[in-house]
Design a protein around this motif. Structure first.
Motif, PDB file in Angstrom:
ATOM      1  N   MET A   1      -9.297  -0.637  -4.140  1.00 11.65           N
ATOM      2  CA  MET A   1      -9.257   0.121  -5.395  1.00 11.65           C
ATOM      3  C   MET A   1      -7.857   0.680  -5.631  1.00 11.65           C
ATOM      4  SD  MET A   1     -11.533   3.415  -6.483  1.00 11.65           S
ATOM      5  CE  MET A   1     -12.904   2.469  -7.095  1.00 11.65           C
ATOM      6  N   ILE A   2      -7.423   0.672  -6.902  1.00  9.24           N
ATOM      7  CA  ILE A   2      -6.096   1.213  -7.217  1.00  9.24           C
ATOM      8  C   ILE A   2      -6.245   2.342  -8.247  1.00  9.24           C
ATOM      9  CG2 ILE A   2      -3.791   0.693  -8.115  1.00  9.24           C
ATOM     10  CD1 ILE A   2      -4.122  -2.141  -7.252  1.00  9.24           C
ATOM     11  N   ILE A   3      -5.616   3.479  -7.945  1.00  7.43           N
ATOM     12  CA  ILE A   3      -5.589   4.571  -8.925  1.00  7.43           C
ATOM     13  C   ILE A   3      -4.131   4.972  -9.177  1.00  7.43           C
ATOM     14  CG2 ILE A   3      -7.886   5.491  -8.400  1.00  7.43           C
ATOM     15  CD1 ILE A   3      -6.563   7.609  -6.647  1.00  7.43           C
ATOM     16  N   LYS A   4      -3.944   5.716 -10.255  1.00  4.31           N
ATOM     17  CA  LYS A   4      -2.574   6.116 -10.573  1.00  4.31           C
ATOM     18  C   LYS A   4      -2.486   7.642 -10.632  1.00  4.31           C
ATOM     19  CE  LYS A   4      -0.413   5.346 -14.699  1.00  4.31           C
ATOM     20  NZ  LYS A   4       0.337   4.574 -15.710  1.00  4.31           N
ATOM     21  N   ASN A 144      -2.066   2.858   0.475  1.00  9.82           N
ATOM     22  CA  ASN A 144      -0.672   2.459   0.257  1.00  9.82           C
ATOM     23  C   ASN A 144      -0.178   3.002  -1.076  1.00  9.82           C
ATOM     24  OD1 ASN A 144       1.706   0.719   1.084  1.00  9.82           O
ATOM     25  ND2 ASN A 144       1.282  -0.068  -0.977  1.00  9.82           N
ATOM     26  N   LEU A 145       1.063   3.502  -1.035  1.00  6.95           N
ATOM     27  CA  LEU A 145       1.672   4.065  -2.243  1.00  6.95           C
ATOM     28  C   LEU A 145       2.733   3.122  -2.791  1.00  6.95           C
ATOM     29  CD1 LEU A 145       2.503   7.617  -0.802  1.00  6.95           C
ATOM     30  CD2 LEU A 145       0.403   6.922  -1.998  1.00  6.95           C
ATOM     31  N   SER A 146       2.726   2.943  -4.107  1.00  2.23           N
ATOM     32  CA  SER A 146       3.825   2.237  -4.768  1.00  2.23           C
ATOM     33  C   SER A 146       4.333   3.180  -5.846  1.00  2.23           C
ATOM     34  CB  SER A 146       3.341   0.942  -5.421  1.00  2.23           C
ATOM     35  OG  SER A 146       2.643   0.148  -4.490  1.00  2.23           O
ATOM     36  N   PHE A 157      -6.234   1.809  -2.120  1.00  2.00           N
ATOM     37  CA  PHE A 157      -6.913   2.265  -0.896  1.00  2.00           C
ATOM     38  C   PHE A 157      -8.227   1.536  -0.642  1.00  2.00           C
ATOM     39  CE2 PHE A 157     -10.306   4.986  -2.669  1.00  2.00           C
ATOM     40  CZ  PHE A 157      -9.856   5.173  -3.967  1.00  2.00           C
ATOM     41  N   SER A 158      -8.587   1.530   0.633  1.00  2.00           N
ATOM     42  CA  SER A 158      -9.871   0.950   1.026  1.00  2.00           C
ATOM     43  C   SER A 158     -10.272   1.561   2.363  1.00  2.00           C
ATOM     44  CB  SER A 158      -9.748  -0.577   1.168  1.00  2.00           C
ATOM     45  OG  SER A 158      -8.850  -0.877   2.196  1.00  2.00           O
TER      46      SER A 158
END
Lengths: 331, 271
Positions: A1-4, A144-146, A157-158
């Motif tokens: 999953m990706i959040i901002k 992980n951060l980008s 994250f997972s």
């Protein structure tokens, strides 16, 4: 999953994590510090000291009573792909998977959550791709951060622990073009790393080259500026050479693994078997042999993650890449 | 295993000391916890406040709990151990390593070559031979020492000589010496093994190991059946500190006993 998240939201997240965890991250001085104590952070810097390794294998070891790091769960934010590779590929194998496991390391490792961050602007000394890595984590990171160009964070994250830490935060998915922008930043970083060092297959070929080249004249020439300080080993994320020393805790003797370095003159010496590190060039070559041949034989990956920390700390300005180039040029 | 922490020793109280030679003592230690070892494994013996070093344990006579350890005075740690008296406490960790592959040594002709203090590293194996004599149809021990005063386990050697073939030699024999005279390699010509059915152990300095294994090879004994105890600086004892690395092997974890064929060409090992 990706959040901002915006930078403000991200700081709020760190503050929230700090309520129940010890949250460490690279600060503006180039160290890894406790967020609560230092406050400011700089995820673009590559910390040379108090790297991830020191949270599990501190320089002077842990006394018998254990560590204050076990009082609360520890979260290290901003570890690099090279850090994670060293941890999963070498240190965890040695201290957890190889029987018998080290219980002290195990309890610290269980207590540790690593939040990785992409290297958006790798240093001139980075050559992770040439040793088989990449400036961003491809797999194995729970969180992980980008960082996007406007300073916003994409958090991928997972896993159970990641959901526990991020699950109840406000969900805002990536906007249109965010993933593309992240991939472009990653591609630019990769191009930069590739340009830092011309030997692209260092991962697979360097071990054989070092093994084949054992001339005192060659190694004497490249090791001339080494003062045997051991800094290259101490900042290296995979080096774990240590000596089991005694220290006193009150009236009691305790044991602790304390850092050693193969660059020291007395390394591995014993009364019955002499001193293998008496000659500088042999100690110097051993480090390359260990990184590119011995560790690769043992762990399947080279012991050099191409993080370039040893290049940055060396007071003799010895650049591992220059040494390797010298060896590759000998045919 | 020494509890949950690999690096914490158990207590060993010195119950007896035998002065084998002016430089070599055998300590009989009663330990707080049983130390169950296999011939060829080693333990780490600590003089508190000085440090610890690896030694080969033997069982205490009469099956008493604990270990016997033979120590030659060579440096700081062994010096501190030699100053210890009956009733003093030492630290004991281990056992570590893999030990001798007894299944590959039993039921074959068996040759042991040892010089000086290195007889200590094969003593547990000899005790296994004595306790399972039927499993070893033919045993020869070649033992060399500098002078009769340097002879290790002198009463044991007499007893062992009654059970299997023991040839001993001293480089500078005195008048009362009842063995051979000259360096240990002089005894190699007394061996006539059946190469296909023979295993051997060579324990000694790198020179003795090289010459012993070399002589056996000339007699047709394959180097993969010649076992050698390898000595390196040992620190953690469990493959966690990289101090004892020999090529790609950890002497503490993968050894300390190796087939000679596997270690003979490792660079730096035989300095």
């Amino acid at each position: 999953m990706i959040i901002k998240k915006t930078e403000k939201e991200f700081k709020e997240l760190l503050s929230r994590w700090s309520l129940e965890n010890l949250v460490f991250l690279p600060d503006t001085r180039g160290r890894i510090s406790l967020f609560e104590e230092f406050g400011e952070f700089d995820l673009a810097s590559l910390p040379l000291w108090r790297g991830v390794k020191e949270f599990l294998l501190p320089a002077r070891g842990f006394a018998a009573g254990g560590s204050s790091l076990l009082e609360k769960p520890v979260i290290i934010v901003g570890a690099r792909s090279c850090d994670l590779r060293a941890l999963a590929g070498v240190l965890d194998r040695v201290f957890l998977e190889n029987e018998p496991a080290d219980a002290v390391y195990g309890s610290l490792r269980d207590n540790l959550t690593i939040v990785t961050a992409d290297c958006a602007s790798p240093a001139d000394t980075c050559f992770c791709i040439q040793t088989g890595g990449s400036p961003y984590v491809k797999q194995g990171s729970g969180i992980n951060l980008s960082i996007l160009k406007n300073g916003e964070f994409l958090i991928e994250f997972s896993g159970e622990r990641a959901v526990e830490l991020l699950g109840d935060s406000e969900r805002s998915g990536p906007g249109p073009g965010d993933i593309l922008q992240r991939d472009n930043i990653r591609d630019t970083a990769s191009r930069k790393v590739r340009g830092n060092f011309g030997v692209s297959d260092c991962e697979t070929s360097a071990g054989k080259k070092v093994l084949e080249n054992d001339a005192a004249e060659l190694w004497g020439a490249v090791s001339g500026d080494c003062i045997r300080c051991g800094g290259c080993c101490f900042c290296c994320p995979t080096c774990y050479c240590a000596l089991l020393n005694e220290s006193t805790s009150g009236k009691k003797f305790t044991r602790a693994l304390q850092w050693d370095s193969c660059q020291f003159k007395g390394y591995a010496s014993s009364p019955g078997r002499g001193n293998p590190g008496k000659e500088l060039w042999k100690s110097f070559r051993h480090r390359y042999l260990c990184k590119f041949y011995l560790m690769r034989e043992e762990f399947g990956i080279p012991g050099c993650t191409g993080c370039g920390r040893c290049v940055q700390v060396c007071p003799g300005r010895i650049d591992m890449r220059d040494t390797l180039k010298e060896i590759y040029d000998r045919e | 295993m020494t509890g949950n922490n690999l690096y914490e020793p158990v207590r060993g109280v010195i119950r007896g000391i035998i002065e084998e030679t002016p430089e070599i003592k055998t300590f009989s230690l009663e330990t707080d916890e049983p130390v169950e070892f296999y011939p060829g494994q080693f333990i780490l013996l600590a003089a508190p406040g000085t440090g610890e070093a690896p030694f080969t344990p033997s069982p205490r006579p009469g099956g008493e709990p604990g270990v016997e350890v033979t120590v030659k005075r060579t440096g700081d740690i062994t010096g501190a151990l030699h100053r210890k008296k009956k009733g003093d406490t030492l630290g004991v960790r281990g056992p570590c390593g893999k030990g001798f592959p007894l299944e590959k040594l039993r039921n074959r002709e068996f040759i042991i070559i040892a010089r000086g203090r290195h007889l200590a590293s094969v003593r547990p194996l000899i005790l296994d031979i004595l306790s399972s004599r039927d499993s070893y149809p033919s045993v020869t021990l070649l033992y060399g020492c500098r002078s009769p005063g340097d002879l290790l386990y002198r009463t044991d050697l007499e007893k062992w000589g009654e059970k299997f073939r023991v040839l001993k030699t001293a480089e500078t024999p005195g008048e009362s010496w009842n063995g051979e005279a000259g360096p240990l390699p002089g005894l190699f010509s007394r061996l006539s093994p059946e190469p296909e059915n023979c295993s051997a152990v060579v324990a000694g300095s790198p020179e003795i190991i090289r010459s012993g294994a070399g002589a056996l090879k000339e007699m047709g004994v394959d180097e993969s059946r010649v076992w050698v105890p390898v000595e390196k600086r040992i620190s953690c004892g469990f493959g966690k500190c990289r101090c004892c690395l020999a090529g790609t092997y950890y002497v503490c974890r993968d050894g300390p006993v190796f087939p000679y064929s596997r270690v003979k060409d490792l660079p730096g090992l035989w300095v």
